[in-house]
Design a protein around this motif. Structure first.
Motif, PDB file in Angstrom:
ATOM      1  N   GLU A 292      37.905 -15.050   8.351  1.00 56.22           N
ATOM      2  CA  GLU A 292      38.490 -16.361   8.621  1.00 56.22           C
ATOM      3  C   GLU A 292      37.750 -17.411   7.795  1.00 56.22           C
ATOM      4  O   GLU A 292      36.524 -17.414   7.753  1.00 56.22           O
ATOM      5  CB  GLU A 292      38.368 -16.698  10.099  1.00 56.22           C
ATOM      6  CG  GLU A 292      39.115 -15.739  10.996  1.00 56.22           C
ATOM      7  CD  GLU A 292      38.886 -16.038  12.464  1.00 56.22           C
ATOM      8  OE1 GLU A 292      38.595 -17.203  12.824  1.00 56.22           O
ATOM      9  OE2 GLU A 292      38.998 -15.091  13.252  1.00 56.22           O
TER      10      GLU A 292
ATOM     11  N   ARG B 298      28.243 -10.216  12.770  1.00 56.78           N
ATOM     12  CA  ARG B 298      29.144 -11.298  12.361  1.00 56.78           C
ATOM     13  C   ARG B 298      28.314 -12.350  11.634  1.00 56.78           C
ATOM     14  O   ARG B 298      27.284 -12.798  12.152  1.00 56.78           O
ATOM     15  CB  ARG B 298      29.833 -11.923  13.577  1.00 56.78           C
ATOM     16  CG  ARG B 298      30.877 -12.954  13.192  1.00 56.78           C
ATOM     17  CD  ARG B 298      31.739 -13.318  14.397  1.00 56.78           C
ATOM     18  NE  ARG B 298      32.826 -14.184  13.999  1.00 56.78           N
ATOM     19  CZ  ARG B 298      32.835 -15.513  14.153  1.00 56.78           C
ATOM     20  NH1 ARG B 298      31.806 -16.115  14.720  1.00 56.78           N
ATOM     21  NH2 ARG B 298      33.858 -16.226  13.751  1.00 56.78           N
TER      22      ARG B 298
ATOM     23  N   GLU C 274      37.084 -21.425   7.260  1.00 58.26           N
ATOM     24  CA  GLU C 274      37.166 -22.753   7.864  1.00 58.26           C
ATOM     25  C   GLU C 274      36.411 -23.722   6.965  1.00 58.26           C
ATOM     26  O   GLU C 274      35.506 -23.324   6.237  1.00 58.26           O
ATOM     27  CB  GLU C 274      36.545 -22.757   9.263  1.00 58.26           C
ATOM     28  CG  GLU C 274      37.256 -21.855  10.247  1.00 58.26           C
ATOM     29  CD  GLU C 274      36.599 -21.847  11.617  1.00 58.26           C
ATOM     30  OE1 GLU C 274      35.745 -22.723  11.889  1.00 58.26           O
ATOM     31  OE2 GLU C 274      36.939 -20.955  12.402  1.00 58.26           O
TER      32      GLU C 274
ATOM     33  N   LYS D 192      33.025 -14.724  17.979  1.00 60.62           N
ATOM     34  CA  LYS D 192      33.886 -15.841  18.342  1.00 60.62           C
ATOM     35  C   LYS D 192      34.346 -15.680  19.789  1.00 60.62           C
ATOM     36  O   LYS D 192      34.780 -14.610  20.183  1.00 60.62           O
ATOM     37  CB  LYS D 192      35.097 -15.871  17.408  1.00 60.62           C
ATOM     38  CG  LYS D 192      35.930 -17.094  17.524  1.00 60.62           C
ATOM     39  CD  LYS D 192      36.996 -17.081  16.450  1.00 60.62           C
ATOM     40  CE  LYS D 192      37.793 -18.358  16.453  1.00 60.62           C
ATOM     41  NZ  LYS D 192      38.783 -18.360  15.386  1.00 60.62           N
ATOM     42  N   ARG D 193      34.209 -16.751  20.548  1.00 63.39           N
ATOM     43  CA  ARG D 193      34.648 -16.704  21.943  1.00 63.39           C
ATOM     44  C   ARG D 193      36.127 -17.079  22.005  1.00 63.39           C
ATOM     45  O   ARG D 193      36.582 -17.940  21.261  1.00 63.39           O
ATOM     46  CB  ARG D 193      33.848 -17.687  22.795  1.00 63.39           C
ATOM     47  CG  ARG D 193      32.395 -17.301  22.897  1.00 63.39           C
ATOM     48  CD  ARG D 193      31.667 -18.105  23.895  1.00 63.39           C
ATOM     49  NE  ARG D 193      31.694 -19.538  23.553  1.00 63.39           N
ATOM     50  CZ  ARG D 193      31.360 -20.493  24.387  1.00 63.39           C
ATOM     51  NH1 ARG D 193      30.984 -20.212  25.602  1.00 63.39           N
ATOM     52  NH2 ARG D 193      31.395 -21.753  24.015  1.00 63.39           N
ATOM     53  N   SER D 194      36.828 -16.453  22.898  1.00 66.29           N
ATOM     54  CA  SER D 194      38.231 -16.812  23.084  1.00 66.29           C
ATOM     55  C   SER D 194      38.296 -18.127  23.836  1.00 66.29           C
ATOM     56  O   SER D 194      37.447 -18.433  24.675  1.00 66.29           O
ATOM     57  CB  SER D 194      38.979 -15.710  23.824  1.00 66.29           C
ATOM     58  OG  SER D 194      38.405 -15.530  25.090  1.00 66.29           O
TER      59      SER D 194
ATOM     60  N   PHE E 105      33.917 -16.570   7.863  1.00 65.95           N
ATOM     61  CA  PHE E 105      33.374 -15.932   9.061  1.00 65.95           C
ATOM     62  C   PHE E 105      33.933 -14.526   9.132  1.00 65.95           C
ATOM     63  O   PHE E 105      35.156 -14.347   9.163  1.00 65.95           O
ATOM     64  CB  PHE E 105      33.770 -16.701  10.325  1.00 65.95           C
ATOM     65  CG  PHE E 105      33.138 -18.055  10.425  1.00 65.95           C
ATOM     66  CD1 PHE E 105      31.927 -18.218  11.069  1.00 65.95           C
ATOM     67  CD2 PHE E 105      33.753 -19.163   9.874  1.00 65.95           C
ATOM     68  CE1 PHE E 105      31.335 -19.473  11.164  1.00 65.95           C
ATOM     69  CE2 PHE E 105      33.178 -20.422   9.970  1.00 65.95           C
ATOM     70  CZ  PHE E 105      31.964 -20.573  10.616  1.00 65.95           C
TER      71      PHE E 105
END
Length: 98
Positions: A43, A64, A45, A90-92, A56
């Motif tokens: 990803e 990660r 950003e 990554k947290r949802s 990421f």
């Protein structure tokens, strides 16, 4: 995998990106940084603090990492890694209950 050219400064140049990312950095290797930059699942950003793109993604070893880079050219795609560091998974996003 993305077709991408990744530019690294000479390993002996203490002010170059190799030295900053792989020697003084967070114990990451050139190969790990390149894995993330080339992975089509990575990803991208834009950093709110630097305005630079940040990739990421996951290394083969299961870590990660974030890779801050400068895009030198779009065609062919050429990037210059500036920094790299481990990041938590990554947290949802949770929904707010009303």
């Amino acid at each position: 995998m993305f077709e991408i050219i990744i530019i690294w400064d000479d390993e002996g140049h203490p002010e170059g990106n190799y030295w900053h990312v792989c020697v003084e950095g967070h114990g990451l290797t050139r190969e790990e940084v390149e894995e993330v930059l080339r992975d089509d699942e990575t990803e991208i950003e834009i950093s709110r603090t630097t305005g630079r793109p940040t990739a990421f993604g996951w290394t083969r070893s299961g870590e990660r990492i974030a890779v801050v880079f400068e895009e030198m050219s779009e065609n062919p795609r050429i990037v210059y890694p500036i920094s790299a560091y481990p990041v938590p998974p990554k947290r949802s996003k949770r929904r707010k209950h009303r």
